[in-house]
Scaffold this motif. Structure first.
Motif, PDB file in Angstrom:
ATOM      1  N   ARG A  33       0.833  -1.214   0.000  1.00  0.00           N
ATOM      2  CA  ARG A  33       0.000   0.000   0.000  1.00  0.00           C
ATOM      3  C   ARG A  33       0.862   1.256   0.000  1.00  0.00           C
ATOM      4  N   ILE A  34       1.845   1.273   0.864  1.00  0.00           N
ATOM      5  CA  ILE A  34       2.717   2.447   0.982  1.00  0.00           C
ATOM      6  C   ILE A  34       3.486   2.667  -0.324  1.00  0.00           C
ATOM      7  N   ALA A  35       3.970   1.565  -0.909  1.00  0.00           N
ATOM      8  CA  ALA A  35       4.714   1.675  -2.164  1.00  0.00           C
ATOM      9  C   ALA A  35       3.816   2.203  -3.285  1.00  0.00           C
ATOM     10  N   TYR A  36       2.579   1.732  -3.341  1.00  0.00           N
ATOM     11  CA  TYR A  36       1.644   2.207  -4.363  1.00  0.00           C
ATOM     12  C   TYR A  36       1.432   3.715  -4.228  1.00  0.00           C
ATOM     13  N   GLU A  37       1.156   4.171  -3.032  1.00  0.00           N
ATOM     14  CA  GLU A  37       0.867   5.584  -2.836  1.00  0.00           C
ATOM     15  C   GLU A  37       2.100   6.447  -3.089  1.00  0.00           C
ATOM     16  N   ARG A  38       3.286   5.895  -2.825  1.00  0.00           N
ATOM     17  CA  ARG A  38       4.519   6.649  -3.072  1.00  0.00           C
ATOM     18  C   ARG A  38       4.806   6.748  -4.567  1.00  0.00           C
ATOM     19  N   VAL A  39       4.732   5.631  -5.270  1.00  0.00           N
ATOM     20  CA  VAL A  39       5.074   5.618  -6.692  1.00  0.00           C
ATOM     21  C   VAL A  39       4.003   6.313  -7.532  1.00  0.00           C
ATOM     22  N   MET A  40       2.724   6.047  -7.223  1.00  0.00           N
ATOM     23  CA  MET A  40       1.633   6.625  -8.001  1.00  0.00           C
ATOM     24  C   MET A  40       1.332   8.064  -7.588  1.00  0.00           C
ATOM     25  N   GLY A  41       1.721   8.427  -6.386  1.00  0.00           N
ATOM     26  CA  GLY A  41       1.479   9.785  -5.918  1.00  0.00           C
ATOM     27  C   GLY A  41       0.036  10.045  -5.544  1.00  0.00           C
TER      28      GLY A  41
END
Length: 232
Positions: free
Chosen positions: A130-138
């Protein structure tokens, strides 16, 4: 003003107008300010919860594009690219594919597809995902569907379905459900607190379950018409 998912379903508000909004705080390398922000739905549920079947119905009725994280990884492996070889080696070594690798495959799939509506099936599986998704996708998903189904029913479905794994038995299925509960439920709780979660009763027939899913997306589609009419 904030509207809960239940209020959105009841009144048909705050939905696909986000197609034309911009990401407020895109991460470095993430979705840029110049792009429309696609409407993204995470679809979560344990093995045998029925989420894959319902994704097919949602695609047919509401025109979403269905993205499966597992399919994207398998497609990348079969492409014989350097990235695909890395993913295959990681899996062969019994390791978990890095979250950022999976998210970048999702990001690429979203960018090359003309559609603005996406179902992301089976991802994120963990808080790290989840954290990686929100970081990469913004950005965050717009809504999250969680198919809530009793363990006994999911076990029965997995053991009965033709596409079950070759080594599926009651013990392996129980272990998969245990892993799902430990890793995925924190993600579900996170989005519940943020007011993005739609909890769907996953019991009953395919049609009965879809009757619970349909109003969610029908309300979202209605809101698009409402926004257009208000703009005239």
């Amino acid at each position: 003003m904030f509207f809960s998912p239940q209020m959105q379903v009841a009144y048909g508000i705050n939905a696909w107008q986000v197609f034309t909004t911009q990401v407020l705080n895109p991460a470095e390398g993430g979705v840029s300010d110049g792009r429309r922000n696609p409407f993204v739905t995470f679809v979560l549920g344990g093995p045998g919860s029925g989420k894959g079947t319902q994704c097919t119905r949602i695609v047919e009725t509401f025109g979403f594009t269905h993205l499966s994280a597992g399919d994207l990884l398998r497609n990348e492996i079969s492409s014989n690219t350097e990235n695909g070889s890395m993913i295959l080696d990681t899996i062969k070594e019994g390791k978990i594919v890095p979250s950022e690798v999976t998210v970048k495959l999702i990001k690429k799939a979203v960018e090359v597809t003309e559609n603005d509506r996406f179902l992301i099936d089976g991802f994120p599986r963990t808080e790290e995902n989840r954290i990686a998704y929100e970081r990469v996708m913004g950005t965050e998903p717009d809504i999250v569907l969680f198919f809530d189904c009793p363990e006994e029913e999911m076990i029965k479905r997995v053991l009965n379905r033709n596409q079950g794994r070759v080594d599926d038995n009651i013990d392996t299925v129980k272990e998969r459900l245990k892993v799902f509960s430990e890793l995925n439920l924190p993600v579900i709780k996170h989005y519940s607190k943020k007011g993005k979660l739609y909890k769907i009763d996953g019991t009953g027939s395919e049609d009965e379950i879809y009757e619970r899913v349909h109003p969610v997306f029908a309300a979202l589609r209605y809101s698009v018409v409402l926004v257009i009419l208000l703009a005239l």
